[in-house]
Design a protein around this motif. Structure first.
Motif, PDB file in Angstrom:
ATOM      1  N   LEU A 121       0.762  -1.409   0.047  1.00  0.00           N
ATOM      2  CA  LEU A 121       0.084   0.114   0.083  1.00  0.00           C
ATOM      3  C   LEU A 121       0.713   1.082  -0.164  1.00  0.00           C
ATOM      4  O   LEU A 121       0.590   2.070  -0.677  1.00  0.00           O
ATOM      5  CB  LEU A 121      -0.961  -0.082   0.968  1.00  0.00           C
ATOM      6  CG  LEU A 121      -1.771   1.287   1.478  1.00  0.00           C
ATOM      7  CD1 LEU A 121      -2.741   1.530   0.203  1.00  0.00           C
ATOM      8  CD2 LEU A 121      -2.537   1.161   2.790  1.00  0.00           C
ATOM      9  N   LEU A 122       1.950   1.188   0.883  1.00  0.00           N
ATOM     10  CA  LEU A 122       2.905   2.576   0.792  1.00  0.00           C
ATOM     11  C   LEU A 122       3.491   2.611  -0.533  1.00  0.00           C
ATOM     12  O   LEU A 122       3.721   3.780  -1.168  1.00  0.00           O
ATOM     13  CB  LEU A 122       3.903   2.286   2.143  1.00  0.00           C
ATOM     14  CG  LEU A 122       4.865   3.346   2.099  1.00  0.00           C
ATOM     15  CD1 LEU A 122       4.165   4.570   2.397  1.00  0.00           C
ATOM     16  CD2 LEU A 122       6.052   2.966   3.063  1.00  0.00           C
ATOM     17  N   VAL A 123       3.816   1.330  -1.115  1.00  0.00           N
ATOM     18  CA  VAL A 123       4.334   1.748  -2.531  1.00  0.00           C
ATOM     19  C   VAL A 123       3.602   2.080  -3.364  1.00  0.00           C
ATOM     20  O   VAL A 123       4.023   2.872  -4.317  1.00  0.00           O
ATOM     21  CB  VAL A 123       4.847  -0.043  -2.841  1.00  0.00           C
ATOM     22  CG1 VAL A 123       5.618  -0.037  -4.206  1.00  0.00           C
ATOM     23  CG2 VAL A 123       5.891  -0.693  -1.945  1.00  0.00           C
ATOM     24  N   ALA A 124       2.237   1.776  -3.155  1.00  0.00           N
ATOM     25  CA  ALA A 124       1.237   2.279  -4.258  1.00  0.00           C
ATOM     26  C   ALA A 124       1.004   3.790  -4.236  1.00  0.00           C
ATOM     27  O   ALA A 124       0.972   4.575  -5.047  1.00  0.00           O
ATOM     28  CB  ALA A 124      -0.105   1.592  -4.102  1.00  0.00           C
ATOM     29  N   ARG A 177       4.656   3.887  -7.032  1.00  0.00           N
ATOM     30  CA  ARG A 177       5.926   2.720  -7.329  1.00  0.00           C
ATOM     31  C   ARG A 177       7.122   3.400  -7.650  1.00  0.00           C
ATOM     32  O   ARG A 177       8.049   2.776  -8.478  1.00  0.00           O
ATOM     33  CB  ARG A 177       5.275   1.882  -8.348  1.00  0.00           C
ATOM     34  CG  ARG A 177       3.955   1.077  -7.907  1.00  0.00           C
ATOM     35  CD  ARG A 177       3.690   0.079  -8.936  1.00  0.00           C
ATOM     36  NE  ARG A 177       3.564   0.581 -10.219  1.00  0.00           N
ATOM     37  CZ  ARG A 177       2.481   1.160 -10.604  1.00  0.00           C
ATOM     38  NH1 ARG A 177       1.264   1.458  -9.736  1.00  0.00           N
ATOM     39  NH2 ARG A 177       2.215   1.552 -11.850  1.00  0.00           N
ATOM     40  N   GLN A 178       7.527   4.637  -7.145  1.00  0.00           N
ATOM     41  CA  GLN A 178       8.646   5.375  -7.345  1.00  0.00           C
ATOM     42  C   GLN A 178       9.663   4.922  -6.149  1.00  0.00           C
ATOM     43  O   GLN A 178       9.394   5.251  -5.160  1.00  0.00           O
ATOM     44  CB  GLN A 178       8.711   6.603  -7.296  1.00  0.00           C
ATOM     45  CG  GLN A 178       7.787   7.216  -8.673  1.00  0.00           C
ATOM     46  CD  GLN A 178       8.219   6.919 -10.027  1.00  0.00           C
ATOM     47  OE1 GLN A 178       9.548   7.172  -9.989  1.00  0.00           O
ATOM     48  NE2 GLN A 178       7.373   6.337 -10.851  1.00  0.00           N
ATOM     49  N   ILE A 179      10.865   4.086  -6.690  1.00  0.00           N
ATOM     50  CA  ILE A 179      11.563   3.500  -5.372  1.00  0.00           C
ATOM     51  C   ILE A 179      12.230   4.479  -4.649  1.00  0.00           C
ATOM     52  O   ILE A 179      12.272   4.404  -3.114  1.00  0.00           O
ATOM     53  CB  ILE A 179      12.483   2.608  -5.960  1.00  0.00           C
ATOM     54  CG1 ILE A 179      11.875   1.395  -6.471  1.00  0.00           C
ATOM     55  CG2 ILE A 179      13.442   2.033  -4.860  1.00  0.00           C
ATOM     56  CD1 ILE A 179      12.708   0.220  -7.093  1.00  0.00           C
ATOM     57  N   ARG A 180      12.709   5.561  -5.153  1.00  0.00           N
ATOM     58  CA  ARG A 180      13.386   6.800  -4.429  1.00  0.00           C
ATOM     59  C   ARG A 180      12.482   7.362  -3.852  1.00  0.00           C
ATOM     60  O   ARG A 180      12.613   7.476  -2.276  1.00  0.00           O
ATOM     61  CB  ARG A 180      14.242   7.674  -5.320  1.00  0.00           C
ATOM     62  CG  ARG A 180      15.247   7.044  -5.949  1.00  0.00           C
ATOM     63  CD  ARG A 180      15.747   8.401  -6.607  1.00  0.00           C
ATOM     64  NE  ARG A 180      17.610   7.916  -7.066  1.00  0.00           N
ATOM     65  CZ  ARG A 180      17.685   7.616  -8.154  1.00  0.00           C
ATOM     66  NH1 ARG A 180      16.551   7.182  -9.128  1.00  0.00           N
ATOM     67  NH2 ARG A 180      19.043   7.122  -8.617  1.00  0.00           N
ATOM     68  N   LEU A 181      11.322   7.646  -3.875  1.00  0.00           N
ATOM     69  CA  LEU A 181      10.369   8.379  -3.151  1.00  0.00           C
ATOM     70  C   LEU A 181       9.697   7.345  -1.899  1.00  0.00           C
ATOM     71  O   LEU A 181       9.522   7.631  -0.978  1.00  0.00           O
ATOM     72  CB  LEU A 181       8.817   8.496  -3.948  1.00  0.00           C
ATOM     73  CG  LEU A 181       9.108   9.935  -4.892  1.00  0.00           C
ATOM     74  CD1 LEU A 181       7.758  10.070  -5.762  1.00  0.00           C
ATOM     75  CD2 LEU A 181       9.452  11.006  -4.027  1.00  0.00           C
ATOM     76  N   LEU A 182       9.733   6.043  -2.254  1.00  0.00           N
ATOM     77  CA  LEU A 182       9.549   4.882  -1.345  1.00  0.00           C
ATOM     78  C   LEU A 182      10.431   5.134  -0.185  1.00  0.00           C
ATOM     79  O   LEU A 182      10.058   4.861   1.105  1.00  0.00           O
ATOM     80  CB  LEU A 182       9.411   3.615  -1.758  1.00  0.00           C
ATOM     81  CG  LEU A 182       9.329   2.308  -0.948  1.00  0.00           C
ATOM     82  CD1 LEU A 182       7.877   2.466  -0.441  1.00  0.00           C
ATOM     83  CD2 LEU A 182       9.682   1.014  -1.726  1.00  0.00           C
TER      84      LEU A 182
END
Length: 460
Positions: free
Chosen positions: A80-83, A87-92
């Motif tokens: 859910l956080l990834v969504a 799905r931007q890994i750096r933002l994650l």
């Protein structure tokens, strides 16, 4: 379960707390920037971010409903956080670090407000923020994995519960239950703590009429999270418990002829063939998972494996406990290098100092500290105030459920024990530090009062 406001909360040295919070935020930011801009040769990218096979499942699950058979192979909170970050890994990585820093700073402040002495308040802030920067914990903010978010949720649960100690009413207890419920859908084994809260809330319902409404709400939140998480785990294909159970049988059961015979007697097929794979299991496990020759074993594992293994754990509890004690180093001293050697994500020397200060790296010391912590929390005559009863038992509960959580995670999974018991490890250390520092605070205040009284000589 009544609580009283702490009249000493205004004594909290806010200037010191603000400075500590800013330094803490700067150190977190420096680490994240180093991770995001790094270019190690062997990392899959971007940056020095740690990714593995589970990371790809999280990214897949972020694009599908939680009950999708493949998406359900991981707990739904992290996807859910990834969504939410597209799905931007750096933002994650940035998002989970912000959640991490916020949770730990809240915990440090809420705990410090329970102390009376300014020195103790400052020590609590320093130690808890230092613990959050220990390499063994901090590194998970650089990973596409659920460990960091799981820890943040449990830390927030702690902070809300400690805030509840200083307030009357049920509001903050319900908030703590809500955070715990969220943590349960973030990592399956967090259900151990949630089940403990259900038991406590049931006792409160029976004994405290004025708290019955809050107790029912806590039970509903925690039970819904436990049941929902378990339902999703069984919805996965294969079920979320399938591979860990397979690993346990191959690695823990088959080397002991007596235990292998026990499983054979309880219906496990192809025992000799499964046992023959153990010496090269890491390379031959695909045969066990996909090869047509092992279809009978896989069918048995789905239908009966979980219940049979549960009976095995119960009937061989002494052996499991001995194994847990023997492997205490894996449980209490998780490896950092194992996950960072390719990505070069290991926190630097400065963070190692924080680990030296707060994340003590001695399994024997941790065992002794845990035993003393339970005793110190349970015995009210060790300097606790009269109104500390709820606080004391909450901390004892935290230590006890952390130990049980670690044991269940250890028994339930064979590989990467340090990672799978990480949340329990953190909970244990936080609870022990809080018990220790608050006892010092209470006794320091008592000694100061006695010495002041002794120094007051009446005039004749």
């Amino acid at each position: 379960m009544t609580t009283q406001p702490n009249g000493d909360a205004s004594m909290l040295p806010m200037r010191f707390v603000r400075i500590a919070s800013v330094v803490h935020a700067m150190l977190l930011t420096a680490y994240v920037i180093a991770i995001l801009v790094g270019t190690p040769k062997l990392a899959p990218g971007p940056g020095n971010i740690i990714q593995g096979s589970d990371s790809q499942i999280y990214l897949f699950a972020a694009r599908h409903w939680p009950w999708n058979p493949f998406a359900a192979r991981v707990a739904p909170l992290y996807p859910l956080l990834v969504a939410l970050v597209g799905r931007q890994i750096r933002l994650l990585i940035i998002a989970q670090t912000i959640l991490w820093g916020s949770a730990w700073q809240w915990l440090a402040r809420s705990t410090a407000r329970l102390a009376r002495q300014r020195v103790a308040q400052m020590a609590i802030v320093v130690v808890l923020l230092a613990l959050s920067l220990a390499p063994e914990l901090l590194i998970w903010n650089a990973a596409v994995a659920s460990e960091g978010l799981s820890i943040s949720c449990v830390v927030a649960t702690f902070a809300a519960a400690l805030t509840a100690i200083r307030h009357t009413g049920s509001r903050w207890w319900l908030i703590a239950s809500g955070f715990l419920a969220v943590s349960t859908i973030g990592r399956d084994t967090n259900a151990i703590v949630a089940i403990g809260v259900i038991v406590v809330a049931a006792g409160v319902f029976v004994r405290r009429r004025q708290w019955r409404g809050a107790a029912v709400l806590s039970i509903v939140m925690c039970a819904s999270a436990v049941v929902g998480s378990n339902a999703l785990a069984n919805q996965a294909d294969p079920p979320r418990w399938f591979y860990p159970l397979q690993e346990n049988i191959v690695e823990r059961v088959t080397p002991v002829p007596e235990y292998l015979a026990w499983f054979t007697a309880h219906g496990m097929p192809q025992s000799a063939a499964v046992a023959s794979l153990r010496p090269s299991y890491f390379y031959s496990r695909l045969r066990l998972e996909q090869g047509p020759e092992f279809a009978p074993f896989r069918a048995w594992l789905r239908e009966h494996g979980q219940s049979v293994y549960f009976r095995f754990v119960l009937t061989h509890a002494k052996w499991q406990a001995r194994s847990f004690i023997r492997d205490r180093g894996y449980v209490l001293l998780p490896s950092v290098a194992l996950y960072a050697h390719q990505t070069q994500a290991t926190p630097g020397r400065v963070f190692g100092w924080f680990g030296w200060l707060s994340f003590w790296r001695s399994a024997g010391l941790m065992w002794g500290w845990a035993a003393l912590g339970i005793i110190a929390g349970a015995v009210g005559r060790l300097g606790w105030r009269r109104d500390d009863r709820t606080l004391r038992w909450m901390l004892v509960f935290a230590v006890a459920t952390a130990a049980l959580h670690a044991f269940v995670a250890y028994v339930g999974d064979y590989f990467e024990v340090g990672r799978h018991t990480l949340t329990a490890n953190m909970q244990l250390r936080v609870a022990l530090w809080i018990i220790t520092l608050l006892i010092v605070d209470r006794n320091f205040g008592r000694i100061k009062t006695v010495s002041s009284s002794a120094g007051s000589i009446p005039q004749v």
